[in-house]
Design a protein around this motif. Structure first.
Motif, PDB file in Angstrom:
ATOM      1  N   ALA A 191       0.832  -1.209   0.000  1.00  0.00           N
ATOM      2  CA  ALA A 191       0.000   0.000   0.000  1.00  0.00           C
ATOM      3  C   ALA A 191       0.865   1.256   0.000  1.00  0.00           C
ATOM      4  N   LEU A 192       1.945   1.238   0.758  1.00  0.00           N
ATOM      5  CA  LEU A 192       2.785   2.433   0.887  1.00  0.00           C
ATOM      6  C   LEU A 192       3.544   2.763  -0.391  1.00  0.00           C
ATOM      7  N   PHE A 193       4.057   1.738  -1.091  1.00  0.00           N
ATOM      8  CA  PHE A 193       4.787   2.074  -2.320  1.00  0.00           C
ATOM      9  C   PHE A 193       3.841   2.671  -3.354  1.00  0.00           C
ATOM     10  N   LEU A 194       2.611   2.178  -3.408  1.00  0.00           N
ATOM     11  CA  LEU A 194       1.652   2.717  -4.370  1.00  0.00           C
ATOM     12  C   LEU A 194       1.309   4.163  -4.034  1.00  0.00           C
ATOM     13  N   LYS A 195       1.244   4.452  -2.762  1.00  0.00           N
ATOM     14  CA  LYS A 195       0.863   5.799  -2.331  1.00  0.00           C
ATOM     15  C   LYS A 195       2.031   6.783  -2.359  1.00  0.00           C
ATOM     16  N   ASN A 196       3.206   6.353  -1.886  1.00  0.00           N
ATOM     17  CA  ASN A 196       4.285   7.305  -1.601  1.00  0.00           C
ATOM     18  C   ASN A 196       5.482   7.272  -2.538  1.00  0.00           C
ATOM     19  N   MET A 197       5.674   6.188  -3.270  1.00  0.00           N
ATOM     20  CA  MET A 197       6.856   6.088  -4.131  1.00  0.00           C
ATOM     21  C   MET A 197       6.745   7.078  -5.289  1.00  0.00           C
ATOM     22  N   ALA A 198       7.853   7.722  -5.624  1.00  0.00           N
ATOM     23  CA  ALA A 198       7.842   8.733  -6.691  1.00  0.00           C
ATOM     24  C   ALA A 198       7.583   8.092  -8.049  1.00  0.00           C
ATOM     25  N   SER A 199       7.004   8.874  -8.922  1.00  0.00           N
ATOM     26  CA  SER A 199       6.846   8.450 -10.315  1.00  0.00           C
ATOM     27  C   SER A 199       8.041   8.967 -11.115  1.00  0.00           C
ATOM     28  N   PHE A 200       8.225   8.444 -12.320  1.00  0.00           N
ATOM     29  CA  PHE A 200       9.297   8.954 -13.183  1.00  0.00           C
ATOM     30  C   PHE A 200       9.123  10.451 -13.413  1.00  0.00           C
ATOM     31  N   GLU A 201       7.880  10.861 -13.589  1.00  0.00           N
ATOM     32  CA  GLU A 201       7.603  12.280 -13.879  1.00  0.00           C
ATOM     33  C   GLU A 201       7.903  13.155 -12.674  1.00  0.00           C
ATOM     34  N   SER A 202       7.404  12.755 -11.467  1.00  0.00           N
ATOM     35  CA  SER A 202       7.594  13.602 -10.299  1.00  0.00           C
ATOM     36  C   SER A 202       9.053  13.670  -9.851  1.00  0.00           C
ATOM     37  N   ALA A 203       9.811  12.594 -10.128  1.00  0.00           N
ATOM     38  CA  ALA A 203      11.218  12.570  -9.723  1.00  0.00           C
ATOM     39  C   ALA A 203      12.152  13.034 -10.836  1.00  0.00           C
ATOM     40  N   ALA A 204      11.567  13.353 -11.981  1.00  0.00           N
ATOM     41  CA  ALA A 204      12.361  13.782 -13.131  1.00  0.00           C
ATOM     42  C   ALA A 204      13.412  12.728 -13.502  1.00  0.00           C
ATOM     43  N   VAL A 205      12.984  11.485 -13.507  1.00  0.00           N
ATOM     44  CA  VAL A 205      13.861  10.371 -13.889  1.00  0.00           C
ATOM     45  C   VAL A 205      13.419   9.857 -15.252  1.00  0.00           C
ATOM     46  N   SER A 206      14.388   9.625 -16.129  1.00  0.00           N
ATOM     47  CA  SER A 206      14.066   9.128 -17.474  1.00  0.00           C
ATOM     48  C   SER A 206      13.590   7.697 -17.401  1.00  0.00           C
ATOM     49  N   GLN A 207      12.546   7.388 -18.171  1.00  0.00           N
ATOM     50  CA  GLN A 207      12.018   6.032 -18.215  1.00  0.00           C
ATOM     51  C   GLN A 207      12.833   5.165 -19.170  1.00  0.00           C
ATOM     52  N   GLU A 208      12.713   3.835 -19.011  1.00  0.00           N
ATOM     53  CA  GLU A 208      13.420   2.944 -19.912  1.00  0.00           C
ATOM     54  C   GLU A 208      12.855   3.089 -21.329  1.00  0.00           C
ATOM     55  N   LYS A 209      13.691   2.831 -22.316  1.00  0.00           N
ATOM     56  CA  LYS A 209      13.269   2.978 -23.703  1.00  0.00           C
ATOM     57  C   LYS A 209      12.276   1.898 -24.085  1.00  0.00           C
ATOM     58  N   ALA A 210      11.336   2.274 -24.907  1.00  0.00           N
ATOM     59  CA  ALA A 210      10.309   1.306 -25.352  1.00  0.00           C
ATOM     60  C   ALA A 210      10.937   0.227 -26.195  1.00  0.00           C
TER      61      ALA A 210
END
Length: 360
Positions: free
Chosen positions: A341-360
């Motif tokens: 429950a906590l990771f779904l609620k509190n873990m950062a997203s790629f967008e919010s953390a400004a981290v590049s996502q893996e290539k498609a």
């Protein structure tokens, strides 16, 4: 008195796409949190929320005695049920230690212990009978006793829900209840007696063979008692409620009622080990919609548990060679459920953390 028909709505899949998108957008490779991701999605489904929370988890342990101990199926005498309940009430059992560790309230429910207890803050006195009957000779319980035991489970869940709990954990205590659970498993699934038995609290190979013989004897009795219903049919084709009445386990039936009520009220519940999983098997036979609300804590060392989990097509969170019962595996799995429950609620997203996502 409980009606065996429940109004359990199938778990909603309406938010599945949004939940999966949120899980996949977290700062991790796709699927990198494994079962935790599946669990987070399940919690989101149950609560219909992108931010599910675990609130006031409760542990409820149901206790009862079993007439089948007369068949010498347990290395422990029947009075150990009573003695262990006293141990629970004095705070000395493993489930007490783990509940205290995680600050989870514990409630012990006497559904059918063959002794009288003094009043105690942790004890719910709901005795239906002084244990079940020896099911090798006759039905373990009457229809009235079945419904009364089921009602105990319903009421305990209603009480916990009123207290604000949205996660329930169940456990059991009852000398002889591994044999009872094995008999229920064999009769409900039509799996062989041999594949449904194990050492329980430490039975020898001779003791395990005796358990299998007891189950075969009981299935033969059912064939004789229900010749019309079972003409050219297997015992598994009897009504699940009738099988439960015949094979028994007042605490098992109470757990079944608790699971059905939890699902009816859209509350997640944690299935402990072998005996608790057999209670779930009965619940699913009574209403298949219960399945979306169950979280399986662990794979017990009890031999038949792996076969039952395979039959149900479920994967538990832990595998630690446990075979204690009393809800010990369920409470040990609590931190993982909270983490989901906590990771779904509190873990950062790629967008919010400004981290590049893996290539498609």
């Amino acid at each position: 008195m409980a009606n065996t028909r429940f109004k359990i709505a199938p778990i909603s899949t309406e938010m599945d796409a949004a939940l999966q998108e949120k899980i996949d957008s977290k700062t991790k490779p796709l699927g990198a949190l494994g079962q935790l991701e599946t669990l987070a999605k399940q919690l989101g489904r149950i609560q219909q929320s992108l931010e599910p929370e675990i609130q006031k988890p409760h542990m409820i342990v149901f206790a009862a005695d079993h007439g089948v101990v007369a068949q010498n199926v347990s290395p422990f005498p029947q009075e150990v049920t009573y003695q262990m309940v006293l141990n629970f009430l004095s705070g000395g059992a493993a489930v007490n230690v783990f509940c205290q560790q995680h600050k989870v309230p514990l409630r012990i429910v006497d559904v059918g212990v063959k002794s009288v207890f003094d009043d105690h803050l942790l004890l719910s006195k709901r005795k239906v009978a002084n244990g079940s009957k020896d099911f090798t000779l006759k039905a373990a319980m009457t229809e009235y006793e079945f419904k009364a035991a089921l009602q105990v489970g319903l009421d305990e869940v209603d009480r916990a829900k009123t207290a604000g709990s949205n996660l329930l954990m169940f456990g059991e205590m009852g000398i002889g209840n591994t044999t009872t659970a094995s008999c229920l498993m064999s009769c409900l699934t039509d799996l062989s007696a041999e594949s449904c038995v194990g050492p329980g609290t430490g039975a020898s190979e001779e003791g395990i063979a005796r358990k299998a013989k007891v189950i075969e004897q009981t299935k033969k009795r059912l064939k004789e008692d229900y010749p019309r219903e079972l003409y050219r049919k297997t015992v598994a084709e009897l009504e699940p409620q009738l099988i439960a009445q015949e094979c028994g386990g007042l605490e098992i039936v109470a757990m079944t009622g608790a699971m059905l009520r939890a699902a009816e009220r859209k509350v997640a519940f944690v299935v402990d080990g072998f005996i608790c999983t057999v209670a779930y098997l009965l619940a699913q036979k009574l209403d298949e919609n219960v399945k979306g609300f169950a979280i399986f804590a662990h794979e017990s060392q009890e031999t038949a548990h792996a076969a039952l989990l395979n039959y149900l097509d479920v994967t538990p969170l832990l595998s630690m060679s446990l075979r204690l019962g009393e809800g010990s595996g369920a409470i040990l799995s609590l931190p993982l459920i909270e983490s989901a429950a906590l990771f779904l609620k509190n873990m950062a997203s790629f967008e919010s953390a400004a981290v590049s996502q893996e290539k498609a």
